[in-house]
Design an enzyme around this catalytic site. Structure first.
Site, PDB file in Angstrom:
ATOM      1  N   GLY A  65       6.173  -8.597   1.495  1.00  0.00           N
ATOM      2  CA  GLY A  65       5.076  -9.237   2.221  1.00  0.00           C
ATOM      3  C   GLY A  65       5.559  -9.736   3.560  1.00  0.00           C
TER       4      GLY A  65
ATOM      5  CD  GLN B  97       9.777 -11.900  -1.755  1.00  0.00           C
ATOM      6  OE1 GLN B  97      10.540 -12.214  -2.664  1.00  0.00           O
ATOM      7  NE2 GLN B  97       8.580 -11.407  -1.988  1.00  0.00           N
TER       8      GLN B  97
ATOM      9  N   GLY C 226       9.914  -2.862  -0.160  1.00  0.00           N
ATOM     10  CA  GLY C 226      11.351  -2.995  -0.317  1.00  0.00           C
ATOM     11  C   GLY C 226      11.801  -3.062  -1.757  1.00  0.00           C
TER      12      GLY C 226
ATOM     13  N   GLY D 201       9.443  -2.389  -4.661  1.00  0.00           N
ATOM     14  CA  GLY D 201       8.775  -1.311  -5.384  1.00  0.00           C
ATOM     15  C   GLY D 201       9.304   0.060  -5.037  1.00  0.00           C
TER      16      GLY D 201
ATOM     17  NE  ARG E  82       5.283  -1.754   2.710  1.00  0.00           N
ATOM     18  CZ  ARG E  82       4.919  -2.876   2.105  1.00  0.00           C
ATOM     19  NH1 ARG E  82       4.314  -2.809   0.922  1.00  0.00           N
ATOM     20  NH2 ARG E  82       5.138  -4.050   2.667  1.00  0.00           N
TER      21      ARG E  82
ATOM     22  CD  GLN F  39       8.833  -3.365  -8.674  1.00  0.00           C
ATOM     23  OE1 GLN F  39       9.300  -4.028  -7.752  1.00  0.00           O
ATOM     24  NE2 GLN F  39       9.574  -2.609  -9.454  1.00  0.00           N
TER      25      GLN F  39
ATOM     26  CG  HIS G 176       4.459 -11.858  -3.750  1.00  0.00           C
ATOM     27  ND1 HIS G 176       4.764 -10.517  -3.639  1.00  0.00           N
ATOM     28  CD2 HIS G 176       4.821 -12.418  -2.569  1.00  0.00           C
ATOM     29  CE1 HIS G 176       5.288 -10.283  -2.456  1.00  0.00           C
ATOM     30  NE2 HIS G 176       5.330 -11.414  -1.781  1.00  0.00           N
TER      31      HIS G 176
ATOM     32  CG  LEU H 285      -5.964  -2.107   1.487  1.00  0.00           C
ATOM     33  CD1 LEU H 285      -6.221  -2.671   2.887  1.00  0.00           C
ATOM     34  CD2 LEU H 285      -5.651  -0.614   1.550  1.00  0.00           C
TER      35      LEU H 285
ATOM     36  CB  CYS I 289      27.670  -2.787 -10.038  1.00  0.00           C
ATOM     37  SG  CYS I 289      28.654  -2.381 -11.462  1.00  0.00           S
TER      38      CYS I 289
END
Length: 555
Positions: free
Chosen positions: A52, A129, A175, A177, A200, A262, A266, A273, A409
Site C-alpha cells: 500500500g 509496514q 511486494g 503477494g 505489478r 494477498q 489492510h 480497487l 532461509c
C-alpha cells in the site's frame, strides 16, 4: 514536504569502500537505499517500498537528513527515527544500536486509519509496514519461502503431500503477494493470480516471479487447465479485480484446489480497487474523496470474501493470508467471514513454537557470489535438513536478486546464531568481499502481536497481548542489534498489529561476534518463550531442550 520526486533514482553503494564512518552505519545507509532501489521498491518516486503506502522515509527531506546523519554518526552514537523522520542523535555506547526506529505507533483508542491518514496528510506520520520503514526489505524474495512453506503444508494436509496437477487461485501481486506465483510453482502447483494494476504483473514477469500474463479469463483458465493436465506447474497473472473475477469463476463451476488472497486489503483507501472502478478514477478519488473510496472498497471486499466462502463451501481449502480482509468483510456485515482460517494457525504455528522463522541476510558487497558462498555455508552447518537444502537449491536456481543480493532461509533457535557467527568469520577471513547484514521479517515467532494473523487463535486466548513485541524490541536493543524497529499496523492495518524488527551487521570483528551470539540467540528464544507461555507443548519442550531460563513459565 516533498513525497513525489520522479527524478530521484536511488541505488546503494556497493563494494568494500565505506561512505560512512564504520560498517555499523554504512549498513543501515545501504539497506535504506536498497529499499528504494528501482528493482526493489513498488513506487520509489514516492518512497513507497511495498504494502500500500509502506514507506522507507516520511518524505524526501527526511530521507536526505537520514543519509546525512548516518554519514557522520559515530560509533558511540544512536540515531532516533520517528515515523520516517530523523529526530535526534544521542551519545550511547559501542554495543548500543546505531539506529532506533519507531513507525506508525498510535495510542490504542486513536489507532485507526482515519486518525492515521489525518496525521499522514499533515506530514506528522508515516506508515512503515513491516520491513519498509525498518530498512530490511529484500524484494519479493523476503516472503517467498514463508509462502512456499505454507503451500507445501497445505499440500501435505489436503492432498497427501503432492500438489502436482493442482492449482492455486489467489489475487494481489504487490511486494508481498508477488511471491505467490513462484512459491506455488516451487511447491508443485500452478497458480492463477488476479491483479488490478498491470504494472505489478509486468514487474513480476520482469523479476521472474511470474511465468505468463493472460489477457482474458478464458486464456488464463486454458493455460491452467493444460498445465494441470500435463502436471507441469506454471503461474499466470490476469489483469482484473478479484471481487469481480472470483464470482465469474464460480459461475463457470470451475474450482481451484487451493484458494487464498494477498490484495492490500489492510488499507481500504490505498490498497483495494473498488468494484467497477478504473485505476484512474481510483487515483483521483483517493485525493478528492478518500471516505468514498473506503466505503466502496469495504463493500467490494465483502463481496470478495463472500466468493471465498462460496468456494470453501464447495470444498476448496481456503485460507486468509494475513491482509485482514476477513475483518473488513465482517465489519461490512459478512457474519461468517472468519469461517475460513488464517494461514498461521492453520499451517505455520508449529514452526513458530520452535523459534523458526524468516531469517534473511544481504550482501553489502553487491556481489551475488557472496550469497552463493553463504548458501554453501548454511548447508555445511545444517547438513541433516534435506528440506532446507532443497529450498536453497531452488532459490539459487529460480530467484533473481532485486537490489543487493540477499537470501531468505527459515531457521530457528540454535541455528541462527551459528550461521551469524560463521558469516562473521567468513568476512574476517576475506571469504566474502564485504560485510553482510542479518535481519528478518517482523512476521516472526516472538516479534508480533496480530490477532487476525500471526497471533490468531492462540491457545490461551492471548491473541491481542502486545507486550511480547515490545519485550522483543527491548531485548534486541539490550543485546546489541545494529538497528531495532518497533511498528504498528503492518500487514493487517491500523489498530490490528504491533511488531518489532532487528538487523545486525557481520563486519568480521570480535565485537560483532559477541553481539551476533547474543542477538541471534535471544531473538528466536523470545519467540519460543512467547509460545511456551501460551501453553504450546512444542515450545515448552524446545525451551527445556535449549535450557531457556523462563521462571514464570517452566517454574
Amino acid at each position: 514536504m516533498t513525497r513525489h520526486d520522479p527524478n530521484r533514482v536511488i541505488r546503494p553503494p556497493v563494494g568494500p569502500e565505506l561512505t560512512c564512518r564504520s560498517w555499523l552505519t554504512e549498513a543501515p545507509l545501504r539497506m535504506l537505499m536498497n529499499n528504494l532501489h528501482p528493482d526493489v521498491a513498488e513506487n520509489p518516486a514516492e518512497l513507497v517500498v511495498y504494502g500500500g503506502v509502506g514507506r522507507a522515509a516520511r518524505d524526501w527531506e527526511s530521507y536526505d537528513r537520514i543519509v546525512e546523519t548516518l554519514r557522520r554518526l559515530g560509533d558511540d552514537e544512536t540515531l532516533l527515527v520517528q515515523s520516517g523522520k530523523p529526530v535526534g542523535v544521542f551519545r550511547t555506547h559501542a554495543d548500543a544500536p546505531r539506529v532506533l526506529i519507531a513507525n506508525s505507533n498510535l495510542v490504542p483508542k486513536w489507532a485507526t486509519w482515519e486518525h492515521f491518514n489525518e496525521l499522514d496528510r499533515k506530514g506528522l506520520a508515516m506508515y512503515g509496514q513491516m520491513t519498509a520503514g525498518s530498512w530490511i526489505y529484500i524484494g519479493t524474495q523476503g516472503i517467498v519461502q514463508g509462502t512456499y512453506e505454507t503451500f507445501v503444508e497445505m499440500g501435505r494436509q489436503h492432498y497427501g503431500g503432492d500438489l502436482s496437477g493442482r492449482w492455486l487461485l489467489t489475487a494481489g501481486l504487490g511486494g508481498m503477494g508477488g511471491a505467490q506465483p513462484l512459491a506455488a510453482v516451487m511447491a508443485g502447483a500452478s497458480c492463477l493470480a488476479i491483479e488490478c494494476q498491470p504494472s505489478r504483473i509486468e514487474m513480476r514477469l520482469r523479476t521472474g516471479y511470474l511465468d505468463h500474463a493472460a489477457q482474458t479469463l478464458d486464456e488464463a483458465l486454458e493455460i491452467i487447465e493444460r498445465s494441470c493436465r500435463e502436471k507441469r506447474p506454471v503461474s499466470v497473472g490476469l489483469v482484473g479485480n478479484a471481487c469481480e473475477v472470483l464470482p465469474q469463476i464460480l459461475e463457470r463451476g470451475v474450482l481451484p484446489d487451493l484458494l487464498t488472497d494477498q490484495t492490500s486489503a489492510h488499507d481500504p483507501v490505498n490498497g483495494y480497487l473498488p468494484k467497477g472502478w478504473s485505476l484512474e478514477r481510483w487515483a483521483a478519488m483517493r485525493e478528492q474523496a478518500p471516505d468514498q473510496v473506503e466505503e466502496a472498497a469495504r463493500a467490494s471486499m465483502a463481496e470478495h470474501v463472500q466468493a471465498m466462502l462460496a468456494f470453501r463451501k464447495a470444498g476448496v481449502p481456503t485460507v486468509d493470508y494475513g491482509n485482514n480482509i476477513r475483518q473488513v468483510a465482517k465489519d461490512a456485515g459478512v457474519t461468517d467471514a472468519f469461517d475460513f482460517p488464517g494461514f498461521v494457525p492453520a499451517y505455520i504455528r508449529p514452526l513458530f513454537c520452535r523459534g523458526i522463522g524468516p531469517f534473511r541476510w544481504a550482501a553489502l558487497s553487491g556481489d551475488p557470489d557472496d550469497i552463493f558462498r553463504t548458501d554453501a555455508k548454511v548447508k555445511e552447518l545444517i547438513p541433516d535438513n534435506p528440506h532446507l537444502h532443497n529450498w536453497l537449491d531452488m532459490a539459487g536456481e529460480r530467484i533473481r536478486f532485486q537490489g543487493l543480493p540477499a537470501r531468505i532461509c527459515w531457521v530457528g533457535l540454535g541455528d541462527r546464531h551459528r550461521l551469524g557467527l560463521a558469516f562473521n568469520e567468513m568476512v574476517a577471513k576475506g571469504e566474502l568481499k564485504a560485510p553482510v547484514v542479518i535481519g528478518r521479517d517482523h512476521l516472526d515467532s516472538g516479534s508480533v502481536a496480530s490477532p487476525n494473523r500471526e497471533t490468531e487463535a492462540m491457545r490461551d486466548g492471548s491473541d491481542a497481548v502486545s507486550d511480547w513485541p515490545l519485550l522483543n524490541a527491548l531485548l534486541n536493543t539490550a543485546s546489541g542489534a545494529t538497528w531495532v524497529s518497533l511498528h504498528h499496523g503492518g500487514g493487517v492495518g491500523m489498530g490490528y498489529s504491533q511488531h518489532a524488527g532487528m538487523v545486525i551487521v557481520c563486519d568480521g570483528t570480535e565485537a560483532a561476534a559477541r553481539r551476533i551470539e547474543r542477538v541471534l540467540w535471544n531473538d528466536p528464544a523470545s519467540g519460543v518463550m512467547r509460545h511456551a507461555d501460551a501453553g504450546y507443548d512444542i515450545a515448552l519442550s524446545v525451551a527445556r531442550e535449549k535450557g531457556l531460563d523462563l521462571p514464570g513459565i517452566l517454574g
